[in-house]
Design an enzyme around this catalytic site. Structure first.
Site, PDB file in Angstrom:
ATOM      1  CE1 TYR A 110      55.988  63.579   2.495  1.00  0.00           C
ATOM      2  CE2 TYR A 110      55.281  61.959   0.875  1.00  0.00           C
ATOM      3  CZ  TYR A 110      55.607  63.263   1.210  1.00  0.00           C
ATOM      4  OH  TYR A 110      55.565  64.234   0.246  1.00  0.00           O
ATOM      5  CB  VAL A 157      60.898  62.992  -6.296  1.00  0.00           C
ATOM      6  CG1 VAL A 157      61.974  62.653  -7.305  1.00  0.00           C
ATOM      7  CG2 VAL A 157      59.838  61.911  -6.290  1.00  0.00           C
ATOM      8  CD  GLU A 158      55.662  63.854  -3.246  1.00  0.00           C
ATOM      9  OE1 GLU A 158      55.049  63.676  -2.158  1.00  0.00           O
ATOM     10  OE2 GLU A 158      55.104  63.803  -4.343  1.00  0.00           O
ATOM     11  CG  ASN A 159      62.029  62.732   3.405  1.00  0.00           C
ATOM     12  OD1 ASN A 159      63.019  63.287   3.874  1.00  0.00           O
ATOM     13  ND2 ASN A 159      61.299  61.906   4.108  1.00  0.00           N
TER      14      ASN A 159
END
Length: 305
Positions: A139, A200-202
């Site tokens: 992030y 896997v998250e952004n």
């Protein structure tokens, strides 16, 4: 993936270990002991998974944030290196390499913690059952300043301690937006471990509003994701083995970091406010159709020159 954001316990153990002050979170000995139990459990999951299916791939999952020294002062250079080892690399060093890194002694000394108690056979289990790939969430990046300069301001973001990077913009919650940092992160992880990577998250947490036409024009989210997808493509050109990418997230939900519904990440708007009031009706944002094109083109709609 065996544990979600396993390294988050360095900063907020309630998220990945379930430890709070009342159950010993303030004693880092407990955090390192909990990590050891997680490492053993992860290795057992790999062992069992491989016994059931030879072709299965099992990975770890962590937060990754590049940590820049604020300036050329060697103290800041060393501080950023130490922080990166502690936050970005400790858990993956164990899960990917299969053993505790030599800098564990300095970590324990820094955090006034004891070496985890290990059962007979734990070390062999870790060594023989490493993960196949690294999944991670990305992030932001952070800047580290240990020289107490009056010219730096604390970063408002709630992920880790750090100072504001004057070269970067920030989200409404103070998370510094750094697409190039994702390319740096991918290269750092690939160079260190030489195992496939999986983002896997952004995503971007932002306050979305419905205009007079009933539309949600979240161009700021499109811009954030487009720049990060381009950075991902650039890293692949650098030689990084990147097996996948998934944004956070598809639909608005309560943000884990702040317990707010108003910190929205999704392509789909949910009618609910921070007090829990609303119809729960769903509405597509502008980013929804945009990301459909990204998927259909395998990213070429973003990265084609």
């Amino acid at each position: 993936m065996t544990f979600n954001e396993i390294n988050s316990a360095m900063e907020f153990p309630a998220l990945s270990q379930g430890l709070i002050p009342a159950t010993g979170a303030n004693d880092y000995t407990n955090r390192f002991q909990a990590w050891h139990h997680q490492f053993v459990a992860s290795a057992l999951a790999v062992k069992i998974g491989k016994s059931l299916r030879k072709d299965i791939q099992i990975g770890c999952m962590q937060i990754y944030a590049p940590l820049y020294a604020f300036d050329c002062n060697p103290e800041n250079q060393f501080a950023s290196q130490f922080k990166q080892r502690a936050f970005d690399y400790f858990t993956s060093d164990v899960q990917v390499r299969g053993y505790y890194p030599t800098y564990i002694n300095q970590l324990l000394k820094q955090y006034d913690a004891d070496m985890p108690i290990m059962e007979k056979g734990d070390k062999a289990l870790l060594k023989e059952n490493v993960v196949d790939y690294i999944g991670f969430s990305y992030y932001m990046s952070m800047a580290i300043n240990e020289t107490s300069s009056e010219e730096t301001d604390p970063a408002a973001g709630n992920l880790m301690e750090g100072v504001r990077n004057p070269f970067l913009e920030a989200s409404e919650w103070g998370w510094q937006i750094d697409p190039l940092g994702l390319r740096i992160s991918l290269n750092e992880l690939w160079d260190r471990y030489q195992v496939p990577l999986f983002i896997v998250e952004n995503g971007l947490g932002a306050k979305d509003t419905i205009d007079e036409n009933g539309q949600i024009n979240d161009d700021y989210r499109i811009d954030y994701l487009a720049k990060h997808i381009q950075a991902m493509a650039d890293a692949v050109d650098d030689g990084v083995d990147l097996m996948g990418y998934t944004p956070w997230g598809c639909i608005d939900l309560v943000a884990a970091s702040t317990a707010e519904m108003s910190k929205r990440y999704g392509f789909i708007y949910v009618d609910l406010n921070d007090e829990g009031n609303g119809t729960l009706d769903r509405k597509k944002k502008k980013s929804f159709e945009w990301y459909k094109k990204v998927i259909a083109s395998n990213g070429n709609s973003v990265t084609s020159k």
